[in-house]
Design an enzyme around this catalytic site. Structure first.
Site, PDB file in Angstrom:
ATOM      1  N   ASP A  49       0.831  -1.203   0.000  1.00 49.48           N
ATOM      2  CA  ASP A  49       0.000   0.000   0.000  1.00 49.48           C
ATOM      3  C   ASP A  49       0.867   1.254   0.000  1.00 49.48           C
ATOM      4  OD1 ASP A  49      -2.942   1.171   0.984  1.00 49.48           O
ATOM      5  OD2 ASP A  49      -1.249   2.304   1.781  1.00 49.48           O
ATOM      6  N   TYR A  54       3.191   9.961  -0.739  1.00 49.69           N
ATOM      7  CA  TYR A  54       4.332   9.347  -0.036  1.00 49.69           C
ATOM      8  C   TYR A  54       5.641   9.571  -0.792  1.00 49.69           C
ATOM      9  CZ  TYR A  54       0.690   6.580   2.438  1.00 49.69           C
ATOM     10  OH  TYR A  54      -0.398   6.171   3.145  1.00 49.69           O
ATOM     11  N   LYS A  79      -3.044   5.968  -3.953  1.00 43.16           N
ATOM     12  CA  LYS A  79      -4.128   6.907  -3.618  1.00 43.16           C
ATOM     13  C   LYS A  79      -3.929   8.241  -4.334  1.00 43.16           C
ATOM     14  CE  LYS A  79      -3.626   4.890   0.973  1.00 43.16           C
ATOM     15  NZ  LYS A  79      -2.177   4.597   1.021  1.00 43.16           N
ATOM     16  N   HIS A 112      -7.701   9.738  -1.187  1.00 42.27           N
ATOM     17  CA  HIS A 112      -6.912   9.773   0.046  1.00 42.27           C
ATOM     18  C   HIS A 112      -7.624  10.452   1.232  1.00 42.27           C
ATOM     19  CE1 HIS A 112      -2.430   9.442   1.338  1.00 42.27           C
ATOM     20  NE2 HIS A 112      -3.223   9.225   2.356  1.00 42.27           N
TER      21      HIS A 112
END
Length: 276
Positions: A49, A54, A79, A112
């Protein structure tokens, strides 16, 4: 109940999602994320994930390629970030993520955060990607009951997954019940409360009884509650340890004691009051 690391739950469209996976929030792109994803896949994990925000989708993609495991054996989630929400911008963000991951299709794409005034258009974009076969399943993250109801009012497709902060101090009972009623799979992020639960007395006592760590007890509690979980780690031994939760079972009384630790306490932002 999940019997091993490869066990899956069937989402409401029939897609099989592993009960257990690796999260890579705050894992640096490059060697750190490549190594942790490769260790996880070597340990038997099938689910990884990540998220656009990120900043490590490229490393995740590289690790998948280098792992030597067939793409269709893995379950990859990413996401769409808040700044990219809206219909056209979500489609563009998706293409960007896919380029970075180096994948032909995605297993799960999530909204998200419920960005006010935008998440319904974003959801329409996810429905388009799903209908085009670019994504096997679509869902949301950090949505409260009222956000889910709002999306479902106009949606053609009910979200398949809702990934939220979930741990013994934030048991989200009402949200969990609503998701169950609507066949939305609940998934836990920050299941270990960023380490804040590791010296809890109740959890320590239960862990000692089973000859397990507190982390293992919490992750087992997730699974026995029917919640998919994705603990993050960048240490090889911990990635293996986190997954060693299929050889014991918590009793009903232990489950209730852990439920009783709830304080509605968050380590992350409140989905009704965030500004990013």
């Amino acid at each position: 109940m999940a019997k091993n690391l490869q066990d899956t739950t069937a989402l409401h469209n029939g897609v099989k999602m592993p009960w257990f996976g690796l999260g890579v929030f705050k894992v640096e792109d490059g060697n750190e994320v490549v190594n942790s994803v490769k260790w996880a896949i070597e340990a038997g994990y099938k689910s990884i994930d990540t998220a656009a925000i990120y900043g490590n989708e490229e490393g995740v993609g590289q690790a998948i390629k280098e792992s030597g495991v067939a793409r269709e054996e893995l379950f990859i989630t990413t996401k769409v970030w808040n700044a990219d929400q809206g219909y056209d911008s979500t489609l563009k963000a998706f293409d960007e993520s896919m380029k970075k991951l180096g994948l032909e299709y995605l297993d799960l794409y999530l909204v998200h955060w419920p960005v006010k005034g935008k998440y319904k258009e974003t959801w329409k974009a996810l429905e388009t990607l799903y209908k085009e076969g670019k994504v096997k399943a679509i869902g949301v993250s950090n949505f409260q009951v009222h956000h889910l109801k709002d999306v479902m009012e106009d949606a053609e497709i009910v979200p398949m997954v809702n990934q939220v902060e979930y741990h013994p101090r934030l048991t989200q009972k009402e949200l969990h019940a609503f998701c169950k009623e609507n066949s939305i799979q609940l998934e836990a992020w920050s299941p270990l409360m960023q380490g804040k639960l590791l010296d809890d007395e109740t959890l320590t006592e239960i862990a000692e009884k089973h000859g397990k760590s507190v982390a293992q007890v919490i992750l087992r509690w997730d699974l026995q509650n029917g919640v998919v979980t994705i603990p993050k780690s960048v240490k090889e031994h911990r990635i293996y340890d986190n997954a060693a939760i299929f050889d014991f079972e918590l009793t009903q009384e232990e489950m209730e004691r852990i439920d009783g630790l709830n304080r509605d306490e968050r380590v992350g932002p409140d989905p009704d009051n965030f500004d990013f």
